[in-house]
Design an enzyme around this catalytic site. Structure first.
Site, short mmCIF file in Angstrom:
data_model
loop_
_atom_site.label_atom_id
_atom_site.label_comp_id
_atom_site.label_asym_id
_atom_site.label_seq_id
_atom_site.Cartn_x
_atom_site.Cartn_y
_atom_site.Cartn_z
CB ALA A 62 57.36 60.28 29.96
CG ASP A 63 52.60 64.36 29.93
OD1 ASP A 63 52.50 65.59 30.00
OD2 ASP A 63 52.53 63.74 28.86
#
Length: 394
Positions: free
Chosen positions: A258-259
């Site tokens: 996940a960013d």
């Protein structure tokens, strides 16, 4: 606890090599054919390396950015006119500049915010000096490097246990991953790939599958490289083979990084993640997000508030790489390359438009679990993830 001021053994696969006053990164644009480390001497070097994707992965971006300023502060001469106020102002300006390199990934903004608060607090303490402020910054940035490794190992352990429990077995587990979330995307070990590494070390993993991750091919260039390096049984697929794979193989989980994770669990990750989540829901495959709390943004209530970076169109139109020096069809698919002859090839017609978002947002409704270093968060009765639980706020 590992000492971040000391070099790491050369046998360890690392994207980042740091000792106090020195920072080098593995140029990921050259992988998997060349492993070359390049120096990062200041924030300008770091900004360019992040923007050009010589280093990528939300945790690694944050570490490289903050350490680049630590190196610059350590090696810079103290100017006669420096004051505590001007030192803090300069640090804050440089951190703000670094954040502009990749706006979607929240880890860098989170780290910058923490370091700005730290230096502001040192400034407010009795008898601050420019040196005291610089030293406090350097030590805090180094501590972030150490903590990232520890957090990744915790995510790997917790995620592996959750998948094994969800699958109802402790062996013969097959997983699919997207993009690159391993040692090359973090300080070391990895997030989603850290979970795969933990499954493998527990003898629970039967096989890992990784997507190419077009258009930048982080899966084929980087994840495949790490899986081979770690001797993890693995197979590469193109992005459009995922449905066929899930229909034919007993895939226990899709595991992604996940960013940015919004407060409700909506997750921004590498483009193509959303469609994998839809496929996983259709085939009844668990969809797991691996995210350190530095990737969780409680100030962004849902995915609608996440700014998506758009990349240049040429990334879709052009592929680059070393030339092949043998016939892969005649050699069982094994390819010898000439790393000194790197070429770019255009694949599309002139004049065609290009849509090239670097990330997409997967709705919380399609996610089964979000694994942080503090535990696994699952959807509540309303269908959202109470992400504040990961911070011990609920």
């Amino acid at each position: 606890m590992a000492d971040p001021t000391q070099p790491v053994p050369a046998t360890t696969l690392l994207a980042i090599k740091y000792t106090r006053g020195s920072l080098e990164i593995l140029d990921q644009l050259l992988l998997p054919h060349q492993s070359i480390y390049i120096p990062i001497n200041d924030v300008l070097d770091a900004w360019r390396a992040i923007k050009q994707m010589q280093v990528r992965g939300a945790p690694a971006i944050a570490i490289v950015a903050t350490l680049s300023l630590a190196v610059q502060l350590n090696n810079g001469l103290v100017a006669a006119g420096d004051t505590p106020d001007s030192t803090v102002q300069s640090i804050h300006e440089k951190l703000d500049y670094l954040v502009t390199s990749r706006p979607t990934a929240v880890n860098l903004a989170d780290a910058a915010g923490k370091l700005k608060l730290l230096t502001q607090n040192v400034l407010a303490a009795p008898s601050p000096t420019p040196k005291l402020i610089r030293d406090a910054y350097i030590e805090a940035a180094e501590a972030m490097l150490t903590k990232d490794v520890e957090d990744n190992k915790a995510i790997g352990r917790l995620g592996a246990n959750w998948i094994a429990t969800a699958a109802g077995r402790t062996n013969d587990i097959r997983v699919l991953t997207h993009c690159n979330t391993g040692s090359l995307a973090t300080a070391s070990y990895g997030t989603a790939l850290g979970i795969i590494r933990s499954l493998h070390s527990n003898l629970s993993l039967a096989h890992a599958y990784c997507t190419e991750t077009r258009p930048y091919n982080q899966g084929s260039r980087l994840t495949a490289y790490e899986l081979v390096h770690e001797k993890i049984p693995a197979t590469l697929i193109t992005d459009n083979m995922a449905a066929a794979l899930m229909s034919q193989k007993d895939i226990a989980a899709v595991v992604v990084g996940a960013d940015r994770v919004a407060a409700n669990g909506d997750t921004a990750n590498k483009i193509g993640t959303y469609q994998l989540a839809i496929l996983a829901k259709f085939f009844g495959v668990k969809f797991v997000v691996a995210a350190p709390t530095t990737s969780v943004d409680l100030n962004t209530k849902s995915g609608e508030g996440i700014k998506i970076e758009h990349r240049p169109g040429w990334e879709v139109l052009v592929v680059s790489g070393p030339t092949v020096t043998n016939d892969p069809a005649a050699d069982g698919g094994e390819v010898a390359v000439n790393v000194l002859d790197v070429r770019s090839v255009k694949q599309a017609a002139n004049g065609i438009g290009v849509f090239n978002p670097s990330f997409d947002v997967t709705p919380a409704a399609l996610i089964d679990a979000i694994v942080t270093e503090n535990g696994v968060v699952e959807r509540n009765a309303e269908g959202f993830f109470p992400m504040e639980e990961a911070f011990g706020l609920k």
